[in-house]
Design an enzyme around this catalytic site. Structure first.
Site, PDB file in Angstrom:
ATOM      1  N   LYS A   9      59.950  27.784 -69.865  1.00  0.00           N
ATOM      2  CA  LYS A   9      58.971  26.696 -69.946  1.00  0.00           C
ATOM      3  C   LYS A   9      59.619  25.414 -70.477  1.00  0.00           C
ATOM      4  O   LYS A   9      60.725  25.447 -71.040  1.00  0.00           O
ATOM      5  CB  LYS A   9      57.812  27.139 -70.851  1.00  0.00           C
ATOM      6  CG  LYS A   9      56.975  28.287 -70.267  1.00  0.00           C
ATOM      7  CD  LYS A   9      55.768  28.588 -71.164  1.00  0.00           C
ATOM      8  CE  LYS A   9      54.892  29.669 -70.570  1.00  0.00           C
ATOM      9  NZ  LYS A   9      53.683  29.903 -71.408  1.00  0.00           N
ATOM     10  N   TYR A  49      48.061  28.640 -62.812  1.00  0.00           N
ATOM     11  CA  TYR A  49      47.242  29.147 -63.918  1.00  0.00           C
ATOM     12  C   TYR A  49      45.753  29.223 -63.552  1.00  0.00           C
ATOM     13  O   TYR A  49      44.890  29.162 -64.432  1.00  0.00           O
ATOM     14  CB  TYR A  49      47.449  28.282 -65.160  1.00  0.00           C
ATOM     15  CG  TYR A  49      48.745  28.589 -65.896  1.00  0.00           C
ATOM     16  CD1 TYR A  49      48.974  29.841 -66.471  1.00  0.00           C
ATOM     17  CD2 TYR A  49      49.741  27.627 -66.038  1.00  0.00           C
ATOM     18  CE1 TYR A  49      50.139  30.130 -67.154  1.00  0.00           C
ATOM     19  CE2 TYR A  49      50.924  27.905 -66.721  1.00  0.00           C
ATOM     20  CZ  TYR A  49      51.112  29.158 -67.284  1.00  0.00           C
ATOM     21  OH  TYR A  49      52.261  29.435 -67.972  1.00  0.00           O
ATOM     22  N   ASN A 112      55.364  28.370 -75.924  1.00  0.00           N
ATOM     23  CA  ASN A 112      55.935  29.667 -76.278  1.00  0.00           C
ATOM     24  C   ASN A 112      57.105  30.068 -75.372  1.00  0.00           C
ATOM     25  O   ASN A 112      57.414  31.245 -75.193  1.00  0.00           O
ATOM     26  CB  ASN A 112      54.843  30.745 -76.318  1.00  0.00           C
ATOM     27  CG  ASN A 112      54.106  30.881 -75.003  1.00  0.00           C
ATOM     28  OD1 ASN A 112      54.465  30.247 -74.020  1.00  0.00           O
ATOM     29  ND2 ASN A 112      53.096  31.725 -74.975  1.00  0.00           N
ATOM     30  N   HIS A 115      57.256  32.409 -69.665  1.00  0.00           N
ATOM     31  CA  HIS A 115      56.143  33.093 -69.005  1.00  0.00           C
ATOM     32  C   HIS A 115      56.691  34.376 -68.404  1.00  0.00           C
ATOM     33  O   HIS A 115      57.817  34.402 -67.908  1.00  0.00           O
ATOM     34  CB  HIS A 115      55.577  32.225 -67.877  1.00  0.00           C
ATOM     35  CG  HIS A 115      54.666  32.987 -66.948  1.00  0.00           C
ATOM     36  ND1 HIS A 115      53.317  33.106 -67.173  1.00  0.00           N
ATOM     37  CD2 HIS A 115      54.927  33.699 -65.820  1.00  0.00           C
ATOM     38  CE1 HIS A 115      52.782  33.854 -66.213  1.00  0.00           C
ATOM     39  NE2 HIS A 115      53.740  34.234 -65.377  1.00  0.00           N
ATOM     40  N   GLU A 126      53.076  35.735 -58.057  1.00  0.00           N
ATOM     41  CA  GLU A 126      53.824  34.668 -58.744  1.00  0.00           C
ATOM     42  C   GLU A 126      55.213  34.475 -58.139  1.00  0.00           C
ATOM     43  O   GLU A 126      55.716  33.350 -58.084  1.00  0.00           O
ATOM     44  CB  GLU A 126      53.895  34.987 -60.241  1.00  0.00           C
ATOM     45  CG  GLU A 126      52.524  34.889 -60.901  1.00  0.00           C
ATOM     46  CD  GLU A 126      52.513  35.283 -62.369  1.00  0.00           C
ATOM     47  OE1 GLU A 126      51.431  35.195 -62.982  1.00  0.00           O
ATOM     48  OE2 GLU A 126      53.574  35.674 -62.913  1.00  0.00           O
TER      49      GLU A 126
HETATM   50  P1  ADP Z   1      50.853  35.091 -71.731  1.00  0.00           P
HETATM   51  O1  ADP Z   1      51.738  33.916 -71.350  1.00  0.00           O
HETATM   52  O2  ADP Z   1      51.371  35.814 -72.938  1.00  0.00           O
HETATM   53  O3  ADP Z   1      50.556  36.013 -70.562  1.00  0.00           O
HETATM   54  P2  ADP Z   1      48.143  34.068 -71.396  1.00  0.00           P
HETATM   55  O4  ADP Z   1      48.244  34.506 -69.972  1.00  0.00           O
HETATM   56  O5  ADP Z   1      46.967  34.526 -72.176  1.00  0.00           O
HETATM   57  O6  ADP Z   1      49.455  34.465 -72.213  1.00  0.00           O
HETATM   58  O7  ADP Z   1      48.142  32.477 -71.475  1.00  0.00           O
HETATM   59  C1  ADP Z   1      48.975  31.711 -70.633  1.00  0.00           C
HETATM   60  C2  ADP Z   1      49.627  30.635 -71.453  1.00  0.00           C
HETATM   61  O8  ADP Z   1      48.621  29.742 -71.938  1.00  0.00           O
HETATM   62  C3  ADP Z   1      50.341  31.109 -72.719  1.00  0.00           C
HETATM   63  O9  ADP Z   1      51.648  31.598 -72.471  1.00  0.00           O
HETATM   64  C4  ADP Z   1      50.358  29.848 -73.547  1.00  0.00           C
HETATM   65  O10 ADP Z   1      51.350  28.917 -73.117  1.00  0.00           O
HETATM   66  C5  ADP Z   1      48.981  29.275 -73.238  1.00  0.00           C
HETATM   67  N1  ADP Z   1      47.955  29.740 -74.169  1.00  0.00           N
HETATM   68  C6  ADP Z   1      47.365  30.953 -74.207  1.00  0.00           C
HETATM   69  N2  ADP Z   1      46.446  31.040 -75.184  1.00  0.00           N
HETATM   70  C7  ADP Z   1      46.433  29.824 -75.777  1.00  0.00           C
HETATM   71  C8  ADP Z   1      45.691  29.255 -76.865  1.00  0.00           C
HETATM   72  N3  ADP Z   1      44.774  29.967 -77.541  1.00  0.00           N
HETATM   73  N4  ADP Z   1      45.956  27.977 -77.220  1.00  0.00           N
HETATM   74  C9  ADP Z   1      46.883  27.237 -76.558  1.00  0.00           C
HETATM   75  N5  ADP Z   1      47.612  27.717 -75.514  1.00  0.00           N
HETATM   76  C10 ADP Z   1      47.399  28.985 -75.135  1.00  0.00           C
HETATM   77 MG    MG Z   2      49.519  35.630 -68.813  1.00  0.00          MG
END
Ligand code: ADP
Ligand code: MG
Length: 132
Positions: A9, A49, A112, A115, A126
């Protein structure tokens, strides 16, 4: 053998952590079989997304994911989807297990660093999104 998609990312490309991530993946016996670098358009980020439509964090997430370069890659390994989710750690780095990629380099729950696909079905969707 099984395939999954990882994206480095913008927070990680900005901090010159592409090589670090690839090194972690290769040390964990993932084979990088496809890789590219691009800056997502808002339309692309929203499409990628789409599953998060309606979530309060979606607009910020789209802004973040279009703020810099991303490096999507296809990874091959036995049990790739599950093993990659284990290697990257929890979405929120504060909850990510010690030694996971996110626990080491993620900045916060949004920025974070990586992905990873969450199922074989989504991995196929994807991978097709970024690669022919
Ligand atoms: P993951 O990437 O672990 O699969 P999710 O699919 O739930 O997590 O969410 C997609 C992305 O959205 C996350 O990697 C993160 O960048 C962002 N995200 C998820 N939850 C939050 C939140 N509560 N606040 C801000 N950003 C979030
Ligand atoms: Mg996810």
């Amino acid at each position: 053998m099984n395939r999954t998609l990882l994206i480095v990312k913008p927070d990680a490309t900005d901090r010159n952590l592409i090589g670090h991530v690839v090194n972690r993946l290769e040390k964990a016996r993932f084979k990088v079989v496809e890789m590219r670098m691009l800056t997502l358009t808002e339309e692309q980020a929203r499409k990628f997304y789409a599953v998060h439509e309606g979530k309060p964090f979606l607009n910020d997430l789209v802004a973040f994911m279009t703020s810099g370069r991303v490096v999507p890659m296809v990874l091959e390994k036995e049990n790739a989807v599950e093993d990659l989710r284990t290697l990257i750690g929890a979405t929120n780095p504060a909850n990510a297990a010690c030694g996971t990629i996110r626990s080491e380099i993620a900045l916060n729950i949004e920025k974070n660093s990586v992905h990873a696909s969450d199922s074989n079905e989504n991995a196929a969707i994807e991978i097709a999104f970024f690669f022919e």
